[in-house]
Design a protein around this motif. Structure first.
Motif, short mmCIF file in Angstrom:
data_model
loop_
_atom_site.label_atom_id
_atom_site.label_comp_id
_atom_site.label_asym_id
_atom_site.label_seq_id
_atom_site.Cartn_x
_atom_site.Cartn_y
_atom_site.Cartn_z
N MET A 89 -8.29 5.42 -7.23
CA MET A 89 -8.55 4.14 -7.85
C MET A 89 -9.25 3.24 -6.82
SD MET A 89 -5.87 1.26 -9.28
CE MET A 89 -5.41 2.12 -10.77
N LYS A 90 -10.30 2.57 -7.24
CA LYS A 90 -11.02 1.65 -6.39
C LYS A 90 -10.31 0.30 -6.35
CE LYS A 90 -15.43 3.68 -7.67
NZ LYS A 90 -16.73 3.43 -8.31
N ILE A 91 -10.49 -0.41 -5.25
CA ILE A 91 -9.87 -1.73 -5.13
C ILE A 91 -10.30 -2.64 -6.28
CG2 ILE A 91 -10.03 -3.86 -3.77
CD1 ILE A 91 -9.34 -2.38 -1.33
N SER A 92 -11.55 -2.57 -6.68
CA SER A 92 -12.03 -3.44 -7.76
C SER A 92 -11.38 -3.12 -9.10
CB SER A 92 -13.56 -3.34 -7.89
OG SER A 92 -13.93 -2.03 -8.28
N GLU A 93 -10.78 -1.95 -9.23
CA GLU A 93 -10.13 -1.55 -10.48
C GLU A 93 -8.66 -1.96 -10.54
OE1 GLU A 93 -10.85 2.64 -10.27
OE2 GLU A 93 -12.81 2.47 -11.23
N VAL A 94 -8.10 -2.39 -9.43
CA VAL A 94 -6.68 -2.76 -9.38
C VAL A 94 -6.47 -4.06 -10.14
CG1 VAL A 94 -4.74 -3.39 -7.88
CG2 VAL A 94 -6.33 -1.59 -7.17
N THR A 95 -5.51 -4.05 -11.05
CA THR A 95 -5.20 -5.23 -11.85
C THR A 95 -3.87 -5.83 -11.42
OG1 THR A 95 -3.97 -4.02 -13.54
CG2 THR A 95 -6.38 -4.19 -13.83
N VAL A 96 -3.64 -7.03 -11.88
CA VAL A 96 -2.35 -7.68 -11.64
C VAL A 96 -1.22 -6.82 -12.22
CG1 VAL A 96 -0.96 -9.70 -12.25
CG2 VAL A 96 -3.30 -10.01 -11.46
N GLN A 97 -1.45 -6.23 -13.38
CA GLN A 97 -0.43 -5.37 -13.99
C GLN A 97 -0.13 -4.15 -13.12
OE1 GLN A 97 0.71 -7.87 -16.30
NE2 GLN A 97 1.65 -5.93 -16.78
N ASP A 98 -1.16 -3.57 -12.49
CA ASP A 98 -0.94 -2.45 -11.57
C ASP A 98 -0.03 -2.87 -10.43
OD1 ASP A 98 -2.69 -0.72 -12.97
OD2 ASP A 98 -4.43 -1.44 -11.82
N LEU A 99 -0.30 -4.04 -9.88
CA LEU A 99 0.49 -4.53 -8.75
C LEU A 99 1.90 -4.88 -9.17
CD1 LEU A 99 -2.26 -6.73 -7.09
CD2 LEU A 99 -1.54 -4.41 -6.44
N MET A 100 2.05 -5.44 -10.35
CA MET A 100 3.39 -5.75 -10.84
C MET A 100 4.19 -4.48 -11.07
SD MET A 100 2.62 -9.03 -13.31
CE MET A 100 4.34 -9.30 -13.75
#
Length: 96
Positions: free
Chosen positions: A1-12
């Motif tokens: 996964m690219k950094i630009s593809e990371v979402t807030v939901q992914d991090l949560m």
């Protein structure tokens, strides 16, 4: 996964935070922006260059989680998280 593809939901999800509170989502969004800026500043890489280094994504997730859980920046007692530091050092083009 690219950094630009990371979402807030992914991090949560990574932080095991299942709260739909708008304030929590706003906090994760703020942390996401700050962590990307930290990685960009630390490595000297552009957003496009960061996207070519997929291992930076885990550094982003660790940084974000640590910042959320501890509510502090990644430096503790003048020491940066060793895993994050080693990943960022591999891609750093800032030699100052």
């Amino acid at each position: 996964m690219k950094i630009s593809e990371v979402t807030v939901q992914d991090l949560m999800s990574y932080a095991r935070e299942e709260n739909d509170d708008p304030e929590v989502i706003k906090e994760f969004n703020t942390i996401l922006v700050a962590c990307k800026a930290y990685i960009r500043g630390y490595t000297g890489l552009s957003d496009e260059q960061m996207d070519t280094k997929e291992d930076l994504t885990i550094a982003l997730m660790v940084l974000t989680n640590e910042m959320y859980v501890n509510r502090i920046f990644t430096v503790k007692d003048d020491k940066v998280n060793k895993v994050v530091k080693s990943i960022l050092d591999m891609h750093s083009i800032n030699y100052l």
